[in-house]
Motif scaffolding. Structure first.
Motif: not given
Length: 199
Positions: A58-87
């Motif tokens: 994927x060149x671009x992923x829009x990841x949606x969740x209703x729970x702010x705490x879930x998105x906060x955890x995902x953003x923390x994980x993105x440092x390793x999982x998405x260093x290119x910032x495609x999500x």
């Protein structure tokens, strides 16, 4: 119901990664064609979104969740999982998805359709381009044993499936073609993985 869902998943966010969600997300994407633009609905801490980068290219992923705490955890994980910032991480309801019509090559939903309801499939048809892929999982009836807090949030318009045919039925009823369901055992649970194509 929307605020109840957000509160329940916010409360679960801290330990959500301790479960088998990563393995379910990997299985969800198995066999899907490459997809440039991906929508990950009810992303949780982002397991399917990260998998889309690795497995779908994927060149671009829009990841949606209703729970702010879930998105906060995902953003923390993105440092390793998405260093290119495609999500792109969005706090928003899953239905209707906050994206334009015909804007995605694939829509993913791991471990959440039973909370969203069968009506989500019609919205995914709207979001997908012709020939685009839908992929979702549903828990199997034989091992589905949610806590009372989550049991009351299960959508009334969707059957917890005991067979692949039951798991595929929401996609077939919505108008997807080539629908197939596969039964998998993951983390001691039965999971049905369903794929379909937007005509």
């Amino acid at each position: 119901m929307t605020s109840d869902l957000a509160a329940a998943f916010d409360a679960a966010a801290e330990h959500y990664d301790d479960d088998s969600h990563g393995r379910i997300a990997e299985r969800l994407l198995d066999g899907l064609p490459p997809a440039g633009d991906v929508l990950d609905v009810a992303t949780g801490t982002g397991a399917a979104a990260f998998a889309a980068l690795r497995l779908l290219g994927a060149r671009r992923v829009v990841a949606v969740d209703i729970a702010p705490a879930m998105i906060a955890r995902a953003r923390e994980r993105a440092a390793a999982g998405d260093p290119g910032g495609r999500i792109e991480w969005w706090v928003a309801p899953a239905v209707p998805a906050p994206v334009p019509d015909a804007s995605a090559d694939a829509v993913l939903c791991a471990s959440s359709l039973h909370f969203l309801g069968a009506g989500a499939l019609a919205d995914w048809l709207r979001v997908l381009r012709p020939g685009g892929s839908v992929a979702y999982t549903l828990p199997g009836a034989d091992t589905f044993n949610p806590s009372p807090a989550f049991a009351r949030l299960v959508a009334a318009d969707l059957v917890i499936p005991a067979t692949g045919e039951q798991a595929a039925e929401p996609a077939v009823a919505a108008g997807f073609t080539g629908v197939r369901a596969t039964r998998a055992g993951i983390g001691g649970r039965t999971v049905y993985v369903v794929h379909g194509v937007r005509p």
